[in-house]
Design an enzyme around this catalytic site. Structure first.
Site, PDB file in Angstrom:
ATOM      1  N   HIS A 158       1.831   4.629  -2.806  1.00  0.00           N
ATOM      2  CA  HIS A 158       1.997   6.066  -2.573  1.00  0.00           C
ATOM      3  C   HIS A 158       3.392   6.525  -3.003  1.00  0.00           C
ATOM      4  O   HIS A 158       3.552   7.544  -3.684  1.00  0.00           O
ATOM      5  CB  HIS A 158       1.821   6.382  -1.090  1.00  0.00           C
ATOM      6  CG  HIS A 158       0.404   6.385  -0.609  1.00  0.00           C
ATOM      7  ND1 HIS A 158      -0.564   7.188  -1.157  1.00  0.00           N
ATOM      8  CD2 HIS A 158      -0.199   5.690   0.399  1.00  0.00           C
ATOM      9  CE1 HIS A 158      -1.719   6.988  -0.514  1.00  0.00           C
ATOM     10  NE2 HIS A 158      -1.515   6.086   0.426  1.00  0.00           N
TER      11      HIS A 158
ATOM     12  N   GLU B  75      -4.425   7.859  -3.154  1.00  0.00           N
ATOM     13  CA  GLU B  75      -4.955   6.623  -2.584  1.00  0.00           C
ATOM     14  C   GLU B  75      -5.312   5.622  -3.680  1.00  0.00           C
ATOM     15  O   GLU B  75      -5.235   4.413  -3.460  1.00  0.00           O
ATOM     16  CB  GLU B  75      -6.168   6.927  -1.711  1.00  0.00           C
ATOM     17  CG  GLU B  75      -6.602   5.789  -0.806  1.00  0.00           C
ATOM     18  CD  GLU B  75      -5.610   5.468   0.308  1.00  0.00           C
ATOM     19  OE1 GLU B  75      -5.757   4.414   0.954  1.00  0.00           O
ATOM     20  OE2 GLU B  75      -4.659   6.272   0.526  1.00  0.00           O
TER      21      GLU B  75
ATOM     22  N   HIS C 254       0.835  -1.207   0.000  1.00  0.00           N
ATOM     23  CA  HIS C 254       0.000   0.000   0.000  1.00  0.00           C
ATOM     24  C   HIS C 254       0.868   1.253   0.000  1.00  0.00           C
ATOM     25  O   HIS C 254       0.676   2.159  -0.831  1.00  0.00           O
ATOM     26  CB  HIS C 254      -0.912  -0.026   1.222  1.00  0.00           C
ATOM     27  CG  HIS C 254      -1.822   1.150   1.346  1.00  0.00           C
ATOM     28  ND1 HIS C 254      -3.142   1.118   0.963  1.00  0.00           N
ATOM     29  CD2 HIS C 254      -1.615   2.408   1.818  1.00  0.00           C
ATOM     30  CE1 HIS C 254      -3.699   2.293   1.180  1.00  0.00           C
ATOM     31  NE2 HIS C 254      -2.791   3.094   1.710  1.00  0.00           N
ATOM     32  N   GLU C 255       1.821   1.318   0.910  1.00  0.00           N
ATOM     33  CA  GLU C 255       2.659   2.514   1.004  1.00  0.00           C
ATOM     34  C   GLU C 255       3.589   2.637  -0.195  1.00  0.00           C
ATOM     35  O   GLU C 255       3.938   3.750  -0.601  1.00  0.00           O
ATOM     36  CB  GLU C 255       3.446   2.515   2.317  1.00  0.00           C
ATOM     37  CG  GLU C 255       2.581   2.509   3.573  1.00  0.00           C
ATOM     38  CD  GLU C 255       1.555   3.633   3.622  1.00  0.00           C
ATOM     39  OE1 GLU C 255       1.778   4.690   2.992  1.00  0.00           O
ATOM     40  OE2 GLU C 255       0.513   3.450   4.280  1.00  0.00           O
TER      41      GLU C 255
END
Length: 490
Positions: free
Chosen positions: A259, A285, A255-256
């Site tokens: 980003h 996101e 997830h990170e």
């Protein structure tokens, strides 16, 4: 370009560089700062906020904006972004900007301690101070308009609470219907085994590299609440480990990385300018969620991950790739937003969106927040919150004054649904790559169609240009129905 434009960009680059330094102070506070340093760090953050605010409202900016001439689309976008930032900053008194930075720095540590001690009352006075300051800021920016819209606009430009509320209202019935249908089916298999922290972190690093994260311009650390920080040539991420749930580590990392790759892949020509960061938190996101879910939790990629899990940990209590796919995508009752499955995640966001709108409007007081949270959670999820760290204290956002941020998580899922449909059309044989742990063509498509543009286009325009259609909730809901319908036979 005109002299005024060049002078303006030189000044803004210095401001952006200082902003990155301020961000590094925040990263350090989350990862390495000693506990006893909080009061000094609050003063440091306040001082930096004062310096940055003074630069952002420098009257020379107004003069340069009047004189500058945009000779191409990039220059026009730079001027649009600078003008928007200048207008917002000029409406906020310098003392208020400094006070917010100091108060949120202190409130963050108060929240962390209260969360660890399950003590809501210890956090509420700090939350009340932060909320009062953020209301004052929002009112200064909004004027006669809705203060919550001013808060939301800070993270998702041009979005309004009314628009978001309508979209969320359209999503809720299908999400609830799918959740209820899945709940009626047998539970998914679960992991069993020993998952040492060092091994989790090693495989986490491998996953970060598999999704294209450049560790030559980044690093992976641990934090209570995983996050990504920085832009351009210095983009850092954090993750966390759980001895009985390695997916918490792996999917937080992926997830990170979504980003971080957004920031790392922005056109280098935009470095340290307003176009050199993600255009909105919703678009940001969308990258983290499509990396984590549509790619990382796909049947093809989990087949590859199943092999790497067994290589790393030995017996994990799962016998087949198909069972592992169901395990990764298990729909389970839980309290924590960041650990929620795809079916229920947006319901967690909707809860927070409604509560913070009520806080900002004054319809809900800080003293009544815990009871309102617990009542709403029980109504939405069908069981009671068992402790504050599983309820009103679980998220860091309000301690940091990030009102208006939560809805961008669900907007990101909507955008990711649109992008995933377009990606599958563009790369119809993508699963063959993912089954080898190769995300290269998928991440390249996202880089070329979304990430490289940075702040060049408006948020909804980014999605429309990449997909050929205005963003809507339909593709996300269709994807969820198809995926979980197949897994659970509903």
């Amino acid at each position: 370009m005109t002299t005024a434009y060049n002078d303006l960009l030189d000044f803004v680059r210095e401001t952006e560089a200082l902003s990155q330094v301020a961000g590094r102070l925040g990263w350090d506070q989350e990862t390495m700062m000693p506990d006893g340093a909080i009061d000094q760090r609050a003063e440091e953050q306040g001082a930096m906020a004062g310096v940055l605010h003074a630069r952002r409202i420098d009257p020379r900016i107004g003069g340069w904006l009047e004189q500058a001439v945009a000779e191409d689309d990039v220059a026009a976008a730079q001027l649009r972004q600078i003008g928007r930032s200048f207008d917002r900053a000029a409406r906020v008194p310098a003392q208020l900007a400094t006070a917010i930075a100091r108060e949120t720095s202190r409130a963050h540590r108060t929240w962390a301690q209260a969360r660890a001690e399950e003590d809501v009352a210890a956090f509420l006075p700090a939350l009340a101070r932060v909320l009062a300051l953020k209301r004052e800021e929002a009112q200064a920016i909004a004027g006669d308009a809705d203060p919550y819209d001013a808060m939301l606009d800070d993270y998702e430009p041009d979005a309004t609470a009314a628009q978001v509320s309508a979209m969320f209202g359209a999503m809720r019935p299908r999400l609830v219907a799918l959740r209820d249908a899945v709940r009626a089916r047998p539970a998914a298999p679960v992991l069993k085994g020993d998952f040492p922290e060092a091994a989790q972190m090693a495989l986490s690093r491998e996953l970060a590299l598999a999704f294209g994260y450049d560790l030559g311009r980044g690093r992976i650390d641990k934090a209570v609440h995983p996050f990504s920080s920085g832009s351009g040539l210095d983009v850092r991420i954090t993750t966390r480990t759980n001895p009985v749930d390695p997916f918490n580590c792996f999917y937080s990392t992926i997830h990170e990385v979504g980003h971080a790759c957004y920031e790392q892949n922005i056109d280098r020509a935009y470095l340290l300018t307003p176009l050199g960061g993600g255009v909105s938190m919703g678009v940001h996101e969308s990258q983290s969620r499509i990396y984590e879910n549509q790619l990382g939790r796909s049947r093809a990629f989990t087949g590859w991950l199943f092999g790497r899990m067994r290589d790393t940990f030995g017996d994990i209590g799962i016998a087949s790739e198909e069972d592992f796919f169901a395990c990764v995508n298990g729909v389970t009752d839980g309290y924590i937003r960041t650990e929620a499955d795809e079916v229920q995640y947006n319901l967690h966001v909707l809860l927070r969106f409604d509560l913070e709108r009520a806080l900002v409007s004054g319809d809900l007081t800080v003293d009544d927040l815990e009871a309102a949270w617990n009542d709403r959670f029980a109504a939405d999820f069908g069981f009671a919150v068992d402790r504050p760290s599983h309820g009103v204290l679980q998220d860091v956002h309000w301690s940091e004054g990030l009102f208006g941020y939560f809805p961008t998580y669900a907007l990101g899922n909507v955008y990711a649904g649109c992008l995933h449909a377009a990606l599958r059309n563009a790369v119809p044989d993508l699963d063959a790559d993912l089954a080898r742990g190769d995300t290269g063509r998928a991440t390249a498509w996202l880089r070329d169609n979304v990430q490289r543009h940075g702040g060049l286009y408006q948020p909804r325009e980014v999605i429309a240009r990449a997909t050929g259609a205005a963003p809507s909730e339909g593709p996300l809901l269709d994807y969820l129905d198809a995926k979980f319908g197949a897994i659970y036979g509903v």
